[in-house]
Motif scaffolding. Structure first.
Motif, PDB file in Angstrom:
ATOM      1  N   ARG A 246       0.759  -1.204   0.100  1.00 34.16           N
ATOM      2  CA  ARG A 246       0.009  -0.037  -0.034  1.00 34.16           C
ATOM      3  C   ARG A 246       1.069   1.519   0.195  1.00 34.16           C
ATOM      4  NH1 ARG A 246      -5.351   0.090   0.270  1.00 34.16           N
ATOM      5  NH2 ARG A 246      -6.251  -1.870   0.797  1.00 34.16           N
ATOM      6  N   LEU A 247       1.965   1.225   0.605  1.00 36.59           N
ATOM      7  CA  LEU A 247       2.997   2.512   0.694  1.00 36.59           C
ATOM      8  C   LEU A 247       3.856   2.373  -0.477  1.00 36.59           C
ATOM      9  CD1 LEU A 247       3.629   2.138   4.385  1.00 36.59           C
ATOM     10  CD2 LEU A 247       2.183   3.855   3.385  1.00 36.59           C
ATOM     11  N   ALA A 248       3.762   1.494  -1.522  1.00 32.31           N
ATOM     12  CA  ALA A 248       4.904   1.550  -2.514  1.00 32.31           C
ATOM     13  C   ALA A 248       4.589   2.768  -3.309  1.00 32.31           C
ATOM     14  CB  ALA A 248       4.488   0.321  -3.390  1.00 32.31           C
ATOM     15  N   ILE A 249       3.478   3.410  -3.421  1.00 31.30           N
ATOM     16  CA  ILE A 249       3.211   4.612  -4.104  1.00 31.30           C
ATOM     17  C   ILE A 249       3.258   5.771  -3.361  1.00 31.30           C
ATOM     18  CG2 ILE A 249       1.418   3.623  -5.637  1.00 31.30           C
ATOM     19  CD1 ILE A 249      -0.673   5.137  -4.000  1.00 31.30           C
ATOM     20  N   GLY A 250       3.768   5.746  -1.950  1.00 30.87           N
ATOM     21  CA  GLY A 250       4.111   6.872  -1.118  1.00 30.87           C
ATOM     22  C   GLY A 250       2.985   7.261  -0.532  1.00 30.87           C
ATOM     23  N   LEU A 251       3.257   8.306   0.245  1.00 27.49           N
ATOM     24  CA  LEU A 251       2.137   9.203   0.863  1.00 27.49           C
ATOM     25  C   LEU A 251       2.115  10.862   0.517  1.00 27.49           C
ATOM     26  CD1 LEU A 251       2.409   7.613   4.398  1.00 27.49           C
ATOM     27  CD2 LEU A 251       0.657   7.476   2.849  1.00 27.49           C
ATOM     28  N   PRO A 252       1.253  11.436   0.413  1.00 29.37           N
ATOM     29  CA  PRO A 252       1.056  12.688   0.256  1.00 29.37           C
ATOM     30  C   PRO A 252       2.009  13.648   1.300  1.00 29.37           C
ATOM     31  CG  PRO A 252      -0.962  12.140   1.119  1.00 29.37           C
ATOM     32  CD  PRO A 252      -0.119  10.952   0.828  1.00 29.37           C
ATOM     33  N   GLY A 253       2.856  14.559   0.632  1.00 27.14           N
ATOM     34  CA  GLY A 253       3.728  15.390   1.348  1.00 27.14           C
ATOM     35  C   GLY A 253       4.997  14.774   1.868  1.00 27.14           C
ATOM     36  N   VAL A 254       5.172  13.321   1.689  1.00 27.59           N
ATOM     37  CA  VAL A 254       6.294  12.857   2.453  1.00 27.59           C
ATOM     38  C   VAL A 254       7.231  12.337   1.171  1.00 27.59           C
ATOM     39  CG1 VAL A 254       7.165  10.613   3.355  1.00 27.59           C
ATOM     40  CG2 VAL A 254       4.837  11.527   3.974  1.00 27.59           C
ATOM     41  N   SER A 255       8.110  13.594   1.080  1.00 28.48           N
ATOM     42  CA  SER A 255       9.405  13.136  -0.118  1.00 28.48           C
ATOM     43  C   SER A 255      10.538  12.701   0.585  1.00 28.48           C
ATOM     44  CB  SER A 255       9.262  14.454  -1.020  1.00 28.48           C
ATOM     45  OG  SER A 255       9.609  15.623   0.371  1.00 28.48           O
ATOM     46  N   GLU A 256      10.954  13.096   1.864  1.00 30.35           N
ATOM     47  CA  GLU A 256      12.008  12.603   2.645  1.00 30.35           C
ATOM     48  C   GLU A 256      11.782  10.990   2.966  1.00 30.35           C
ATOM     49  OE1 GLU A 256      10.075  14.512   6.143  1.00 30.35           O
ATOM     50  OE2 GLU A 256       9.931  14.784   3.902  1.00 30.35           O
ATOM     51  N   HIS A 257      12.860  10.557   3.403  1.00 29.04           N
ATOM     52  CA  HIS A 257      12.788   9.192   3.855  1.00 29.04           C
ATOM     53  C   HIS A 257      12.148   9.119   5.097  1.00 29.04           C
ATOM     54  CE1 HIS A 257      14.062   4.967   4.686  1.00 29.04           C
ATOM     55  NE2 HIS A 257      14.313   5.417   6.047  1.00 29.04           N
ATOM     56  N   ALA A 258      11.313   8.107   5.363  1.00 32.89           N
ATOM     57  CA  ALA A 258      10.425   7.881   6.447  1.00 32.89           C
ATOM     58  C   ALA A 258      10.620   6.471   6.776  1.00 32.89           C
ATOM     59  CB  ALA A 258       8.822   8.472   6.371  1.00 32.89           C
ATOM     60  N   THR A 259      10.247   6.198   8.306  1.00 33.29           N
ATOM     61  CA  THR A 259      10.277   4.980   8.945  1.00 33.29           C
ATOM     62  C   THR A 259       8.989   4.676   9.547  1.00 33.29           C
ATOM     63  OG1 THR A 259      12.553   5.038   9.034  1.00 33.29           O
ATOM     64  CG2 THR A 259      11.541   3.513  10.190  1.00 33.29           C
ATOM     65  N   LEU A 260       8.137   3.509   9.024  1.00 31.39           N
ATOM     66  CA  LEU A 260       6.946   3.276   9.859  1.00 31.39           C
ATOM     67  C   LEU A 260       7.192   2.225  10.751  1.00 31.39           C
ATOM     68  CD1 LEU A 260       3.713   3.510  10.006  1.00 31.39           C
ATOM     69  CD2 LEU A 260       3.720   1.806   8.242  1.00 31.39           C
ATOM     70  N   ASN A 261       6.799   2.143  11.947  1.00 24.60           N
ATOM     71  CA  ASN A 261       7.019   1.187  13.177  1.00 24.60           C
ATOM     72  C   ASN A 261       5.609   0.971  13.533  1.00 24.60           C
ATOM     73  OD1 ASN A 261       7.506  -0.238  15.541  1.00 24.60           O
ATOM     74  ND2 ASN A 261       9.410   1.156  15.781  1.00 24.60           N
ATOM     75  N   VAL A 262       5.371  -0.240  13.672  1.00 23.83           N
ATOM     76  CA  VAL A 262       3.867  -0.633  14.090  1.00 23.83           C
ATOM     77  C   VAL A 262       3.976  -1.819  15.241  1.00 23.83           C
ATOM     78  CG1 VAL A 262       1.826  -1.729  13.414  1.00 23.83           C
ATOM     79  CG2 VAL A 262       3.017  -0.345  11.807  1.00 23.83           C
ATOM     80  N   VAL A 263       3.197  -1.405  16.277  1.00 21.73           N
ATOM     81  CA  VAL A 263       3.079  -2.504  17.174  1.00 21.73           C
ATOM     82  C   VAL A 263       1.871  -3.171  16.926  1.00 21.73           C
ATOM     83  CG1 VAL A 263       3.135  -2.869  19.707  1.00 21.73           C
ATOM     84  CG2 VAL A 263       4.771  -1.365  18.899  1.00 21.73           C
ATOM     85  N   LEU A 264       1.685  -4.539  16.805  1.00 24.94           N
ATOM     86  CA  LEU A 264       0.477  -5.303  16.604  1.00 24.94           C
ATOM     87  C   LEU A 264       0.276  -5.834  17.740  1.00 24.94           C
ATOM     88  CD1 LEU A 264      -1.457  -6.321  14.661  1.00 24.94           C
ATOM     89  CD2 LEU A 264       0.264  -7.945  13.851  1.00 24.94           C
ATOM     90  N   ASP A 265      -0.954  -5.986  18.254  1.00 23.64           N
ATOM     91  CA  ASP A 265      -1.741  -6.830  18.981  1.00 23.64           C
ATOM     92  C   ASP A 265      -3.159  -7.414  18.371  1.00 23.64           C
ATOM     93  OD1 ASP A 265      -2.597  -7.762  21.411  1.00 23.64           O
ATOM     94  OD2 ASP A 265      -3.632  -6.192  22.148  1.00 23.64           O
ATOM     95  N   ASP A 266      -2.850  -8.706  18.308  1.00 26.38           N
ATOM     96  CA  ASP A 266      -3.877  -9.492  17.568  1.00 26.38           C
ATOM     97  C   ASP A 266      -4.445 -10.677  18.563  1.00 26.38           C
ATOM     98  OD1 ASP A 266      -1.538 -10.839  17.234  1.00 26.38           O
ATOM     99  OD2 ASP A 266      -2.099 -11.613  15.414  1.00 26.38           O
ATOM    100  N   ASN A 267      -5.758 -10.964  18.625  1.00 21.52           N
ATOM    101  CA  ASN A 267      -6.338 -11.981  19.260  1.00 21.52           C
ATOM    102  C   ASN A 267      -7.360 -12.641  18.731  1.00 21.52           C
ATOM    103  OD1 ASN A 267      -6.923 -13.034  21.877  1.00 21.52           O
ATOM    104  ND2 ASN A 267      -7.605 -11.053  22.758  1.00 21.52           N
ATOM    105  N   LEU A 268      -7.414 -14.057  18.755  1.00 20.89           N
ATOM    106  CA  LEU A 268      -8.552 -14.687  18.301  1.00 20.89           C
ATOM    107  C   LEU A 268      -9.645 -14.911  19.544  1.00 20.89           C
ATOM    108  CD1 LEU A 268      -9.822 -16.757  16.357  1.00 20.89           C
ATOM    109  CD2 LEU A 268      -8.315 -18.492  17.498  1.00 20.89           C
ATOM    110  N   THR A 269     -10.816 -14.797  19.198  1.00 21.52           N
ATOM    111  CA  THR A 269     -11.948 -14.884  20.339  1.00 21.52           C
ATOM    112  C   THR A 269     -12.932 -15.588  19.752  1.00 21.52           C
ATOM    113  OG1 THR A 269     -11.338 -12.544  21.055  1.00 21.52           O
ATOM    114  CG2 THR A 269     -13.557 -13.556  21.549  1.00 21.52           C
TER     115      THR A 269
END
Length: 124
Positions: A22-45
């Motif tokens: 999804r980010l391969a095309i980039g984001l609006p207004g982000v021309s410099e290098h950026a790093t996305l860090n995600v903390v995932l919490d997933d659960n099966l109920t």
């Protein structure tokens, strides 16, 4: 270019792959290098049970807390996604249903993270 940091676990790998797509095309207004860090919490109920005690309906619930760090600033947020599914009666059916539900949940979570980032970047 936006680098997506590794995310723990199998679900994290699926989420990271979906974010990279999804980010391969980039984001609006982000021309410099950026790093996305995600903390995932997933659960099966387990939501419903058959008379013999076996699960008949389940849900995968995931929360992603993210930070997009750029040289100029950082953007953060939290998004949720949920996928409900019926548990098949056949052997190993539950495993296949769970895997499919996790895949769908991680794709939806990636979509929501990217959508949230786009909203924040265009509003700011």
């Amino acid at each position: 270019p936006i680098t997506v940091e590794p995310i723990r676990g199998r679900s994290g790998h699926m989420l990271r792959r979906a974010l990279q797509e999804r980010l391969a095309i980039g984001l609006p207004g982000v021309s410099e290098h950026a790093t996305l860090n995600v903390v995932l919490d997933d659960n099966l109920t387990r939501l419903a049970f058959q008379p013999d005690g076996a699960a008949s309906r389940s849900s995968v619930i995931a929360t992603g807390r993210y930070v997009l760090a750029r040289e100029s600033d950082a953007i953060s947020g939290t998004v949720d996604a949920q996928t409900d599914f019926s548990v098949p009666a056949g052997p190993y059916g539950d495993i296949a249903a769970q895997t499919g539900a996790y895949d769908r949940t991680m794709r939806e979570l990636a979509k929501r993270i990217v959508d949230d980032l786009r909203l924040q970047l265009t509003a700011g």
